[in-house]
Design a protein around this motif. Structure first.
Motif, PDB file in Angstrom:
ATOM      1  N   MET A 137       0.818  -1.174   0.000  1.00  0.00           N
ATOM      2  CA  MET A 137       0.000   0.000   0.000  1.00  0.00           C
ATOM      3  C   MET A 137       0.867   1.245   0.000  1.00  0.00           C
ATOM      4  N   ASP A 138       0.318   2.280  -0.571  1.00  0.00           N
ATOM      5  CA  ASP A 138       1.012   3.561  -0.564  1.00  0.00           C
ATOM      6  C   ASP A 138       0.994   4.159   0.840  1.00  0.00           C
ATOM      7  N   PRO A 139       2.030   4.896   1.175  1.00  0.00           N
ATOM      8  CA  PRO A 139       2.033   5.552   2.493  1.00  0.00           C
ATOM      9  C   PRO A 139       0.889   6.552   2.651  1.00  0.00           C
ATOM     10  N   ILE A 140       0.468   7.171   1.562  1.00  0.00           N
ATOM     11  CA  ILE A 140      -0.634   8.139   1.620  1.00  0.00           C
ATOM     12  C   ILE A 140      -1.921   7.433   2.049  1.00  0.00           C
ATOM     13  N   VAL A 141      -2.149   6.237   1.515  1.00  0.00           N
ATOM     14  CA  VAL A 141      -3.353   5.484   1.851  1.00  0.00           C
ATOM     15  C   VAL A 141      -3.333   5.083   3.324  1.00  0.00           C
ATOM     16  N   VAL A 142      -2.193   4.604   3.792  1.00  0.00           N
ATOM     17  CA  VAL A 142      -2.075   4.178   5.189  1.00  0.00           C
ATOM     18  C   VAL A 142      -2.279   5.362   6.133  1.00  0.00           C
ATOM     19  N   ILE A 143      -1.659   6.481   5.817  1.00  0.00           N
ATOM     20  CA  ILE A 143      -1.800   7.670   6.663  1.00  0.00           C
ATOM     21  C   ILE A 143      -3.239   8.159   6.671  1.00  0.00           C
ATOM     22  N   SER A 144      -3.898   8.141   5.526  1.00  0.00           N
ATOM     23  CA  SER A 144      -5.283   8.610   5.489  1.00  0.00           C
ATOM     24  C   SER A 144      -6.211   7.642   6.223  1.00  0.00           C
ATOM     25  N   ILE A 145      -5.948   6.349   6.168  1.00  0.00           N
ATOM     26  CA  ILE A 145      -6.766   5.389   6.923  1.00  0.00           C
ATOM     27  C   ILE A 145      -6.602   5.623   8.419  1.00  0.00           C
ATOM     28  N   PHE A 146      -5.354   5.773   8.882  1.00  0.00           N
ATOM     29  CA  PHE A 146      -5.123   6.034  10.302  1.00  0.00           C
ATOM     30  C   PHE A 146      -5.731   7.371  10.736  1.00  0.00           C
ATOM     31  N   SER A 147      -5.635   8.370   9.888  1.00  0.00           N
ATOM     32  CA  SER A 147      -6.235   9.673  10.209  1.00  0.00           C
ATOM     33  C   SER A 147      -7.746   9.550  10.325  1.00  0.00           C
ATOM     34  N   GLY A 148      -8.345   8.801   9.422  1.00  0.00           N
ATOM     35  CA  GLY A 148      -9.789   8.587   9.483  1.00  0.00           C
ATOM     36  C   GLY A 148     -10.196   7.833  10.738  1.00  0.00           C
ATOM     37  N   LEU A 149      -9.433   6.816  11.105  1.00  0.00           N
ATOM     38  CA  LEU A 149      -9.732   6.080  12.332  1.00  0.00           C
ATOM     39  C   LEU A 149      -9.597   6.967  13.564  1.00  0.00           C
ATOM     40  N   ILE A 150      -8.587   7.825  13.574  1.00  0.00           N
ATOM     41  CA  ILE A 150      -8.408   8.740  14.707  1.00  0.00           C
ATOM     42  C   ILE A 150      -9.579   9.716  14.791  1.00  0.00           C
ATOM     43  N   LEU A 151     -10.017  10.246  13.658  1.00  0.00           N
ATOM     44  CA  LEU A 151     -11.168  11.157  13.664  1.00  0.00           C
ATOM     45  C   LEU A 151     -12.442  10.457  14.133  1.00  0.00           C
ATOM     46  N   ILE A 152     -12.650   9.229  13.686  1.00  0.00           N
ATOM     47  CA  ILE A 152     -13.821   8.476  14.132  1.00  0.00           C
ATOM     48  C   ILE A 152     -13.763   8.242  15.635  1.00  0.00           C
ATOM     49  N   MET A 153     -12.568   7.890  16.140  1.00  0.00           N
ATOM     50  CA  MET A 153     -12.420   7.665  17.580  1.00  0.00           C
ATOM     51  C   MET A 153     -12.631   8.954  18.372  1.00  0.00           C
ATOM     52  N   LEU A 154     -12.251  10.090  17.813  1.00  0.00           N
ATOM     53  CA  LEU A 154     -12.464  11.361  18.501  1.00  0.00           C
ATOM     54  C   LEU A 154     -13.944  11.704  18.604  1.00  0.00           C
ATOM     55  N   PHE A 155     -14.707  11.406  17.557  1.00  0.00           N
ATOM     56  CA  PHE A 155     -16.120  11.747  17.575  1.00  0.00           C
ATOM     57  C   PHE A 155     -16.953  10.726  18.338  1.00  0.00           C
ATOM     58  N   ILE A 156     -16.660   9.459  18.167  1.00  0.00           N
ATOM     59  CA  ILE A 156     -17.458   8.408  18.797  1.00  0.00           C
ATOM     60  C   ILE A 156     -16.958   8.107  20.207  1.00  0.00           C
ATOM     61  N   GLY A 157     -15.664   8.071  20.374  1.00  0.00           N
ATOM     62  CA  GLY A 157     -15.092   7.704  21.665  1.00  0.00           C
ATOM     63  C   GLY A 157     -14.502   6.299  21.583  1.00  0.00           C
ATOM     64  N   ALA A 158     -13.446   6.087  22.290  1.00  0.00           N
ATOM     65  CA  ALA A 158     -12.769   4.800  22.262  1.00  0.00           C
ATOM     66  C   ALA A 158     -13.200   3.963  23.456  1.00  0.00           C
ATOM     67  N   PRO A 159     -13.343   2.662  23.247  1.00  0.00           N
ATOM     68  CA  PRO A 159     -13.590   1.790  24.397  1.00  0.00           C
ATOM     69  C   PRO A 159     -12.335   1.766  25.270  1.00  0.00           C
ATOM     70  N   VAL A 160     -12.465   2.153  26.508  1.00  0.00           N
ATOM     71  CA  VAL A 160     -11.303   2.388  27.364  1.00  0.00           C
ATOM     72  C   VAL A 160     -10.676   1.092  27.843  1.00  0.00           C
ATOM     73  N   LYS A 161     -11.484   0.139  28.242  1.00  0.00           N
ATOM     74  CA  LYS A 161     -10.949  -1.071  28.863  1.00  0.00           C
ATOM     75  C   LYS A 161     -10.069  -1.899  27.907  1.00  0.00           C
ATOM     76  N   PRO A 162     -10.495  -2.197  26.677  1.00  0.00           N
ATOM     77  CA  PRO A 162      -9.610  -2.961  25.794  1.00  0.00           C
ATOM     78  C   PRO A 162      -8.317  -2.213  25.441  1.00  0.00           C
ATOM     79  N   LEU A 163      -8.425  -0.900  25.256  1.00  0.00           N
ATOM     80  CA  LEU A 163      -7.223  -0.136  24.931  1.00  0.00           C
ATOM     81  C   LEU A 163      -6.249  -0.123  26.100  1.00  0.00           C
ATOM     82  N   ARG A 164      -6.751  -0.053  27.322  1.00  0.00           N
ATOM     83  CA  ARG A 164      -5.888  -0.089  28.496  1.00  0.00           C
ATOM     84  C   ARG A 164      -5.205  -1.446  28.605  1.00  0.00           C
TER      85      ARG A 164
END
Length: 87
Positions: A1-28
């Motif tokens: 995969m291109d680095p641009i695609v990977v960066i945009s996927i991670f950026s999208g996931l971060i934005l989704i997590m910011l709006f929806i919220g992350a499940p705290v227990k599994p991440l901990r």
């Protein structure tokens, strides 16, 4: 995969997590596991640095770092015993 695609996927996931919220227990739980594995790799690094004069060398990889990180010093001792007598 291109680095641009990977960066945009991670950026999208971060934005989704910011709006929806992350499940705290599994991440901990995942974060604690990663920290323990890193501490295990650090244990093995110091073992290899100081143990080379005694002829002790345990390779550092994901399995050995996990064993030494999750079990602590008994895990390091077990890895030394396995490396010395079995392998």
């Amino acid at each position: 995969m291109d680095p641009i695609v990977v960066i945009s996927i991670f950026s999208g996931l971060i934005l989704i997590m910011l709006f929806i919220g992350a499940p705290v227990k599994p991440l901990r739980f995942i974060g604690q596991g990663v920290v323990k594995i890193l501490i295990g790799a650090l244990f093995l690094f110091f073992l290899n640095e100081f143990g080379t004069s005694l002829g002790i060398y345990v390779p550092i990889n994901l399995v050995t770092a996990s064993v030494s990180g999750l079990l602590g010093l008994p895990g390091v001792a077990a890895l030394i015993a396995i490396e010395t007598w079995i392998i």
